[in-house]
Design an enzyme around this catalytic site. Sequence first.
Site, PDB file in Angstrom:
ATOM      1  N   HIS A   1      72.164 -25.161 -11.081  1.00 33.36           N
ATOM      2  CA  HIS A   1      72.711 -24.664 -12.354  1.00 33.36           C
ATOM      3  C   HIS A   1      72.854 -25.811 -13.364  1.00 33.36           C
ATOM      4  O   HIS A   1      72.507 -25.678 -14.533  1.00 33.36           O
ATOM      5  CB  HIS A   1      74.103 -24.066 -12.145  1.00 33.36           C
ATOM      6  CG  HIS A   1      74.140 -22.872 -11.246  1.00 33.36           C
ATOM      7  ND1 HIS A   1      74.766 -22.887 -10.019  1.00 33.36           N
ATOM      8  CD2 HIS A   1      73.643 -21.620 -11.397  1.00 33.36           C
ATOM      9  CE1 HIS A   1      74.666 -21.693  -9.461  1.00 33.36           C
ATOM     10  NE2 HIS A   1      73.985 -20.902 -10.267  1.00 33.36           N
TER      11      HIS A   1
ATOM     12  N   GLN B   1      62.511 -13.031 -11.381  1.00 29.35           N
ATOM     13  CA  GLN B   1      63.507 -12.790 -12.438  1.00 29.35           C
ATOM     14  C   GLN B   1      63.041 -13.377 -13.776  1.00 29.35           C
ATOM     15  O   GLN B   1      63.218 -12.761 -14.828  1.00 29.35           O
ATOM     16  CB  GLN B   1      64.837 -13.415 -12.020  1.00 29.35           C
ATOM     17  CG  GLN B   1      65.902 -13.376 -13.080  1.00 29.35           C
ATOM     18  CD  GLN B   1      67.257 -13.798 -12.561  1.00 29.35           C
ATOM     19  OE1 GLN B   1      67.960 -12.998 -11.962  1.00 29.35           O
ATOM     20  NE2 GLN B   1      67.641 -15.040 -12.772  1.00 29.35           N
TER      21      GLN B   1
ATOM     22  N   ARG C   1      74.666 -18.938  -2.426  1.00 25.48           N
ATOM     23  CA  ARG C   1      74.851 -18.294  -1.120  1.00 25.48           C
ATOM     24  C   ARG C   1      74.803 -19.300   0.033  1.00 25.48           C
ATOM     25  O   ARG C   1      75.246 -18.984   1.129  1.00 25.48           O
ATOM     26  CB  ARG C   1      73.794 -17.208  -0.910  1.00 25.48           C
ATOM     27  CG  ARG C   1      73.999 -15.992  -1.808  1.00 25.48           C
ATOM     28  CD  ARG C   1      73.018 -14.874  -1.464  1.00 25.48           C
ATOM     29  NE  ARG C   1      73.292 -13.665  -2.217  1.00 25.48           N
ATOM     30  CZ  ARG C   1      72.769 -13.399  -3.415  1.00 25.48           C
ATOM     31  NH1 ARG C   1      71.957 -14.260  -3.981  1.00 25.48           N
ATOM     32  NH2 ARG C   1      73.074 -12.267  -4.045  1.00 25.48           N
TER      33      ARG C   1
ATOM     34  N   SER D   1      71.413 -22.854  -3.627  1.00 21.49           N
ATOM     35  CA  SER D   1      71.808 -21.482  -3.926  1.00 21.49           C
ATOM     36  C   SER D   1      73.300 -21.345  -3.699  1.00 21.49           C
ATOM     37  O   SER D   1      73.851 -21.975  -2.785  1.00 21.49           O
ATOM     38  CB  SER D   1      71.060 -20.520  -2.988  1.00 21.49           C
ATOM     39  OG  SER D   1      71.689 -19.256  -2.991  1.00 21.49           O
TER      40      SER D   1
END
Length: 281
Positions: A37, A153, A187, A185
Amino acid sequence: MKIVKNSKELERVVGQLKVQNRSIGFVPTMGALHQGHLSLMEYADKENDIVVVSIFVNPTQFNDKSDYAKYPRILESDIEKLNKVKCDIVFTPEESDMYPEEDKRQFDFGNLDKVMEGKHRPGHFRGVALIVSKLFEMVKPDRAYFGEKDFQQVAIIKHITKQLKFDVEIVSCPIIREEDGLAMSSRNMLLTKAQRENVSLISETLFEAKKIAKNSSVSETKDWVIRTINDNPFLKVEYFDIVDTETLETIKEWSQNVDKVGCIAVHVGNIRLIDNVRFYS
Ligand code: AMP
């Protein structure tokens, strides 16, 4: 850094920036921020006056309720991380602000949502399109930054940006990986120690596949990837396909004169990870 918690205040802040003619680079996220990010924010900073980040775990893009429930939410530590990078505004809306009423819009993605993530996560890209279009309307960015980690995406977002005539440049940015190659990630933090030790096989196999591809057909290469990963008892491949980067249509022969990307989704217990790698053969 300014923390903006609702759309009314965001409207006011963005209004001021527009009057001042300041360019806005926008990074939409679901939080649990990592270096992947933060790299998007660095790109945004290089090309714009102001960097806006949103943190919102978007319910409409989760087709699996338990995935939504267990998705990591660690706003305080996210804010700490954002304080250390170039982020001017972080937008952290509530669900009632983004979805004051049910949004019934449907989108036409052509072939783009019929394959891979779209095929295995019904409704997922409609949810992505709903939230991204709402955020674009609110943030009014000049440029928006997305990671190639979510390759499909990016294709979907470029498609709807054109279709809905948003005056936003979509910038796709490279995948940031851990030292052992695992694609970063949010996750990943849900993995147990044993799972974490085994998931590096995913990227290792993708990188190795680029070498295998030199002496194998497309289907042999795909079979090899799926077999190699499934041989590990912690991992179960949901799909692996090698597709045209533009149309996302399956590649049949290496001789096809288009850019190619191999995209994978793997179940690790009840966690689902995705990754991809370019093929140049
Ligand atoms: P998410 O919070 O998972 O919705 O991701 C927000 C943005 O960060 C998306 O554009 C992702 O593609 C991007 N992103 C997530 N992981 C990575 C990564 N490892 N490298 C680069 N971009 C990433």
